[in-house]
Design an enzyme around this catalytic site. Structure first.
Site, short mmCIF file in Angstrom:
data_model
loop_
_atom_site.label_atom_id
_atom_site.label_comp_id
_atom_site.label_asym_id
_atom_site.label_seq_id
_atom_site.Cartn_x
_atom_site.Cartn_y
_atom_site.Cartn_z
CD GLU A 113 -3.21 0.70 1.59
OE1 GLU A 113 -3.95 1.91 2.71
OE2 GLU A 113 -3.59 -0.19 2.65
CG ASP B 101 -2.52 -0.78 5.40
OD1 ASP B 101 -1.57 -1.31 5.04
OD2 ASP B 101 -2.96 0.30 5.87
CE1 TYR C 179 -3.39 -1.67 8.80
CE2 TYR C 179 -5.54 -2.01 10.08
CZ TYR C 179 -4.92 -1.58 8.96
OH TYR C 179 -5.96 -1.53 7.79
#
Length: 780
Positions: free
Chosen positions: A9, A114, A332
């Site tokens: 990403e 992601d 995350y």
């Protein structure tokens, strides 16, 4: 044997993957360019998307006639949505990805975007727009440590597992396009004569604006009322265990009400009880346990950082994202879960050991490591983890010296929450005392008995609070039994003399404006007031937006001129208020409606609802919205402001699209004008009127933005140039040498001077340094 193309990403993620994939990687860039566009190794080629490279096309891509906004063309509902590159930079990177996808030696693709709904959409659109045909595997990362990346590369997931996640992501984006674009065009067409520019509406931004606007209306309608409180200091004399006086504070209550309606009554009671001796008629002690708070998801982290440090939602997300990507210190961050999965249990104690290498976390970490059995009931729940588990530290060495102040604060919050959740309950002893003072010989208005209430709170067992040091909750104690206090040893039936008494006038306060922190809480519960962690958890699927998009929605409302920042508070502009007033309860303003849509998107992810069913419902809603807005707004006219006579020529000054002036196409006037746009803010008529009348604003005006992106407030003044033209300048010391944006030090000095001049508390200016999140509403 061919190579595998890895699409990340961001470039930073691509570089990190190159460190763990086999072989050495050479940088690739097109001829004549300086920036790397891909990296090539013996078995893998790595490139990246840089966020959203492609987006849904504008309406005129489907039919040129849609370039002009006409009510008869609405609603616009494409049979099949088209994709276009976002900008010139995106075109360059997409050209690279297309070339790589069409190389003969590329026989497989890894989606390394992601691991979430938005990452799935970014890859899906890039792969589709690039013409990819190769088989795809999914890299699913919750941590950016090398060990986690190697483990994820060894356990690549089949794209079939994530088809529904991709469908939910695509549905969310297309729904935003359909509702946002059609509603914005319909409202703008009907309100052209009333508003400057587009009237931006959206599936998520409009109900969020409605929450803010309703609070603003409550504040404006609020009528402050005076009331009085009587507080007393009592002395029970020396105790059996101590020769020192035993003093404590109490507040007068009449039944359940501490507020007195008149100064006469308050003063009379204060005079009547002064110097008298009361009796402790009630003394209750209750031992209370307080559970540790749950682990963080993104929204709860943003709320806490907003409350503690004044961080905006975007600033918190930026810091958490850097701790994840750059420092490899947190997992995350864009997660909606506050739980861990069963397979993570073996990692808990080693992770505690890693963070415990720092002295400030050592004792708490040692406690967790020393537990024979971890209390996992409120920590581990596989069913409550969808895309990602709660935000916790990574099981790796963390280099805190490389973190900036924001990153360090967010890291500290997550580490302490992670350690605290495994600690026992904190235990308090809450004491409630009633002291009764008889005044039989007082005037009728002050005759008793008068009951004074006292509360005390003592932390007996620190439990999880010991991880933070002793923390006491703060609150407004105007109507409480006085502030919490540490009480001496007292007994029921003892006498206590009133040694001091005060009668204080207070004024009822309006509701507080929302801050980022409180607005995030309202968005999470679709506007309902819910404070309990577990109750909020149960409502998540019905919230407005998602943790990954809420920060962007708040910034969107500011960008389109509906709200402004004033310190931590979010102020609704006149335009924002008028938009909600004109929508007049339309479904688009309902937090529960968009909460229901988010719930349905979650059902698409789980397979309980089809994408087609959802999109058909959205198309029907867009159609009915256009029809209702057409009828509701057809004859609406908001008159332009008339600000009275021009200070130069005496003609009326009227509002127009770009400013306030004494001239129009029918009357040239003298040329006097106050332009609306000033340092990123649109000046309101009330500000222009004050400038015309007095030449300057008495109080600072909020909502300005410096070239560095900092929000600030400043006073304004009208100045005449040597050429005789009038212009608005900042009336602050840092602006006297000409117009320029202030430094943080100059802003702080101006705030302090204003506070001293007006008697108001200075408002801290939050520095916005973090990048915006993806996923904001689409509006024309």
């Amino acid at each position: 044997m061919g190579k595998t193309l890895v699409i990340a990403e961001k470039p930073s993620v691509g570089r990190d993957l190159a460190k763990v994939l086999p072989g050495s990687f050479a940088i690739g860039k097109p001829t004549g360019e300086r920036s790397a566009r891909w990296m090539e190794g013996p078995d893998h080629v790595i490139t990246w998307a840089i966020g959203h490279l492609v987006q849904l096309a504008e309406p005129d891509a489907y039919d040129k006639r849609f370039k002009r906004w006409k009510m008869e063309d609405l609603p616009i509902v494409p049979e099949e949505f088209q994709l276009v590159e976002r900008d010139d930079s995106s075109k360059k990177q997409m050209a690279v990805i297309k070339n790589l996808l069409h190389r003969d030696d590329i026989d497989g693709v890894i989606n390394a975007c992601d691991a979430g709904r938005e990452g799935e959409l970014i890859f899906k659109w890039v792969y589709t727009a690039g013409g990819g045909t190769q088989p795809v595997e999914r890299l699913w990362l919750s941590s950016m440590t090398e060990a986690a990346m190697r483990r994820a590369l060894a356990e690549l997931r089949s794209p079939d597992e994530l088809i529904l996640l991709g469908e939910a992501a695509q549905s969310r984006s297309e729904a935003d396009w359909l509702v946002g674009m059609n509603a914005t065009r319909a409202a703008t067409i009907r309100l052209r004569s009333s508003f400057d520019g587009a009237v931006s509406l959206g599936r998520v931004q409009t109900p969020t604006l409605a929450i803010l606007a309703r609070r603003e209306e409550e504040i404006r309608a609020f009528v402050p009322e005076p009331y009085w409180l009587v507080d007393a200091r009592f002395d029970a004399g020396p105790g059996p265990d101590s020769p020192k006086p035993r003093t404590y504070l109490g507040r007068l209550y009449q039944g359940t009400e501490p507020r007195l309606k008149t100064a006469e009554e308050s003063d009379a009671i204060a005079a009547a009880v002064k110097g008298r001796t009361g009796t402790i008629t009630k003394l209750d002690k209750v031992r209370r346990k307080e559970k540790a708070p749950m682990l963080y998801d993104l929204t709860s982290l943003q709320r806490d950082a907003g409350s503690r440090f004044g961080f905006t939602a975007r600033r918190t997300l930026g810091a958490a994202q850097r701790c994840y990507e750059e420092h490899k210190a947190l997992t995350y961050p864009r997660t909606a879960s506050r739980y861990l999965t069963t397979d993570m249990i073996p990692e808990i104690k080693p992770t505690a050991g890693q963070v415990g290498s720092r002295p400030e976390y050592r004792d708490a970490a040692n406690y967790v490591q020393g537990l024979d059995s971890l209390p996992l009931g409120k920590v581990v729940n596989d069913e409550k983890v969808a895309d990602h588990h709660a935000i916790i530290p990574t099981n790796a060495q963390h280099v805190l010296d490389k973190m900036g102040d924001d990153d360090r604060r967010i890291y500290d919050m997550v580490v302490r929450r992670f350690l605290a959740v495994f600690h026992p309950d904190a235990e308090f002893e809450n004491t409630r005392i009633e002291t009764t003072v008889e005044t039989p010989d007082a005037p009728e208005i002050a005759q008793g008995p008068h009951v004074f209430r006292t509360r005390g709170r003592v932390l007996l067992v620190p439990g999880w609070r010991g991880v933070y040091g002793e923390i006491e909750e703060r609150g407004d104690d105007d109507d409480a039994e006085g502030a919490n206090q540490t009480l001496p040893k007292l007994l029921k039936g003892e006498d206590a003399k009133v040694t001091k008494v005060t009668s204080d006038e207070k004024v009822t306060k309006p509701p507080r404006r929302y801050s980022d922190a409180s607005l995030l809480g309202a968005m999470e519960t679709a506007g309902q007031l819910v404070d309990d962690d577990e109750a909020r958890e149960a409502m998540k699927d019905a919230g407005i937006g998602t943790p990954a998009t809420r920060a962007a929605i708040i910034e969107r409302l500011i960008d389109v001129g509906y709200t402004e920042r004033d310190g931590r508070a979010l102020l609704v502009t006149e335009k924002g208020l008028n938009v909600i007033r004109l929508l007049d309860g339309h479904q688009l303003t309902s937090p529960s409606l968009t909460g229901d849509w988010e719930h349905r998107l979650a059902k698409i992810e789980s397979g309980e609802e089809s994408r087609k069913t959802f999109m058909d419902a959205i198309a029907l809603f867009a159609k009915s919205t256009v029809e209702e807005l057409d009828a509701k707004l057809k004859d609406v006219r908001i008159p332009r402001a008339n600000l009275g006579p021009c200070p130069v020529c005496g003609r009326d000054i009227s509002e127009n699209r770009k400013g306030f002036s004494c001239w129009s196409k029918d009357d040239p006037g003298c040329g006097f004008v106050i332009w609306k746009n000033k340092a990123g803010k649109t000046l309101a008529p009330v500000v222009a009127k004050e400038l015309i009348k007095t030449g300057r604003t008495i109080k600072p005006v909020t909502g300005f933005k410096s070239r560095a992106g900092r929000n600030f407030r400043a006073r304004l003044a009208l100045h005449q140039t040597d050429e005789g033209k009038w212009r608005v300048e900042f009336d602050e010391p840092w602006a006297q040498d000409g117009l320029k944006n202030p430094t943080p030090e100059e802003i702080a000095a101006a705030e302090a001077a204003t506070a001293a001049a007006t008697g108001e508390a200075a408002v801290a200016v939050a520095v916005e340094a973090a990048p915006a999140a993806d996923g904001s509403d689409v509006a024309a």
